[in-house]
Design a protein around this motif. Sequence first.
Motif, short mmCIF file in Angstrom:
data_model
loop_
_atom_site.label_atom_id
_atom_site.label_comp_id
_atom_site.label_asym_id
_atom_site.label_seq_id
_atom_site.Cartn_x
_atom_site.Cartn_y
_atom_site.Cartn_z
N LEU A 83 0.83 -1.15 -0.02
CA LEU A 83 -0.05 0.02 0.10
C LEU A 83 0.86 1.25 -0.24
O LEU A 83 0.50 2.30 -0.67
N THR A 84 2.04 1.19 0.63
CA THR A 84 2.94 2.55 0.72
C THR A 84 4.29 1.93 1.40
O THR A 84 4.23 0.76 1.67
N GLN A 85 5.38 2.49 0.90
CA GLN A 85 6.75 2.29 1.41
C GLN A 85 7.00 3.21 2.78
O GLN A 85 7.69 2.95 3.52
N ARG A 86 5.86 4.10 2.94
CA ARG A 86 6.14 4.97 4.13
C ARG A 86 6.02 4.18 5.26
O ARG A 86 5.17 3.13 5.33
N CYS A 87 6.69 4.24 6.49
CA CYS A 87 6.59 3.36 7.55
C CYS A 87 7.03 3.93 8.87
O CYS A 87 7.51 4.96 8.88
N THR A 88 6.37 3.35 10.02
CA THR A 88 6.62 3.87 11.18
C THR A 88 7.69 3.33 11.84
O THR A 88 8.19 3.93 13.17
N GLY A 89 8.33 2.43 11.36
CA GLY A 89 9.53 1.80 11.85
C GLY A 89 10.70 1.88 10.97
O GLY A 89 10.59 2.47 9.75
N VAL B 115 12.93 -4.47 2.29
CA VAL B 115 12.63 -2.95 1.60
C VAL B 115 14.00 -2.15 1.45
O VAL B 115 14.15 -1.70 0.65
N GLY B 116 14.47 -2.28 2.86
CA GLY B 116 15.65 -1.44 2.74
C GLY B 116 15.40 0.20 2.73
O GLY B 116 14.56 0.92 3.47
N GLU B 117 16.27 0.60 1.81
CA GLU B 117 16.38 2.08 1.73
C GLU B 117 14.99 2.50 1.05
O GLU B 117 14.76 3.86 1.14
N MET B 118 14.09 1.83 0.44
CA MET B 118 13.15 2.42 -0.26
C MET B 118 11.99 2.98 0.74
O MET B 118 11.42 3.78 0.38
N VAL B 119 12.18 2.69 2.02
CA VAL B 119 11.33 3.41 3.08
C VAL B 119 11.79 4.86 3.21
O VAL B 119 10.82 5.74 3.36
N LYS B 120 12.81 5.36 2.69
CA LYS B 120 13.27 6.65 2.83
C LYS B 120 13.34 7.35 1.66
O LYS B 120 13.02 8.50 1.70
N ARG B 121 13.16 6.53 0.58
CA ARG B 121 12.81 7.29 -0.58
C ARG B 121 11.69 6.50 -1.52
O ARG B 121 11.88 5.78 -2.55
N PRO B 122 10.39 6.40 -1.09
CA PRO B 122 9.28 5.73 -1.43
C PRO B 122 9.06 6.16 -3.10
O PRO B 122 8.90 7.30 -3.32
N ALA B 123 8.50 5.07 -3.77
CA ALA B 123 7.97 5.48 -4.99
C ALA B 123 6.46 5.64 -4.95
O ALA B 123 5.96 4.40 -4.98
N GLY B 124 5.88 6.89 -5.06
CA GLY B 124 4.59 7.03 -4.88
C GLY B 124 4.01 6.88 -3.38
O GLY B 124 4.74 6.09 -2.59
N ASP B 125 3.51 7.94 -2.77
CA ASP B 125 3.08 7.79 -1.40
C ASP B 125 2.13 6.70 -1.33
O ASP B 125 2.55 5.94 -0.11
N HIS B 126 0.96 6.52 -1.80
CA HIS B 126 0.35 5.23 -1.54
C HIS B 126 -0.67 4.64 -2.74
O HIS B 126 -0.86 5.48 -3.62
N VAL B 127 -1.06 3.71 -2.87
CA VAL B 127 -1.94 3.25 -3.90
C VAL B 127 -3.05 3.90 -3.97
O VAL B 127 -3.72 4.10 -2.93
N PRO B 128 -3.24 4.78 -5.06
CA PRO B 128 -4.39 5.41 -5.15
C PRO B 128 -6.01 4.62 -5.00
O PRO B 128 -5.90 3.38 -5.44
N GLN B 129 -6.95 5.08 -4.06
CA GLN B 129 -7.98 4.19 -3.73
C GLN B 129 -8.88 3.76 -4.79
O GLN B 129 -9.23 2.51 -4.81
N THR B 130 -9.27 4.60 -5.95
CA THR B 130 -10.08 4.39 -6.76
C THR B 130 -9.68 3.16 -7.94
O THR B 130 -10.06 2.13 -8.23
#
Length: 308
Positions: free
Chosen positions: A14-20, A27-42
């Motif tokens: 859903l997202t590469q943003r993470c609270t940990g 995923v490694g470094e992807m949490v720091k530079r996510p590609a896209g904020d989150h999957v678009p709902q629609t």
Amino acid sequence: MNPYLNINRLEFTLTQRCTGRCKHCSVGEMVKRPAGDHVPQTAAVRAVRELAALYDMQSVMTFGGEPLLYPEVTCAIHRAAREAGIPKRQLITNGFFSRDEKRIREVAQALADAGVNEVLISVDAFHQETIPLMPVRLFAGAVQEAGIEKARFSPAWVVNEAFDCPENTRTREILAQLADIGLETGDGNDIFLAGNAIAHLGHYYPAAQLNMADCCGSMPYTEPLTNQTSLSVEPNGDVTVCGFVIGNVCRESMAEIVQRYDPFADEGMRAAAAGVPGLLALAEKRGIRVELNRCWSVCDLCRQVNRS
């Protein structure tokens, strides 16, 4: 119907943003530079419905990153899965998306109302280095109270649960602190070397040794590119098969994506399907210097060749 696909499962990163910031994160470094904020709902809801119309879907899963940073999108996906008659509606979360008890309970109830019937809560030495235990405890209790059918803790183990190391000892201590909640603990979540785990945990594993006989689909959690039963959707809408992008749900329908899928039409996929020899030949053709000392499996070699 596509001869290379027999889809029964759809996964959403859903997202590469993470609270940990976990040392074992694949995923490694992807949490720091996510590609896209989150999957678009629609687009996500449409993808669930379209795929369910084409295949006998058995499972939809959302994870991340931390999917509950976007609970509304998460719930919309699972609501669509329930309406489409998909029986398993699963969520993986670290349980930390808020410190507010009221909000935690609201989200847990929303998940239940949306039809989520399985929740895996990641708790272990790695998550709890940066994630406080109290909000996770509150969420675990709230999930039970909301009546979600199947909820359990899902710790990650170095090598395996029986392996003796400080990290596994700490994980057992954390699980003991949560025992009074009454949730079961899942098994089989053994860490494989990828992402952050290579740098932080590699010393616990044998040195990399590539087996020349390894083929596509021979590793745990993988399938041959010629016989796929699951698809993944990335935060930017990309649809992937084992890391290969085959379309994007924001720009086209799932029907179009699965209809044209052909692993032999893509050079990188053809090489992967041929196993280690095919990948080494492609690396030579592309002038890629392969680091065999960082290849524990054919999957590591494939990533080096196809993501260089």
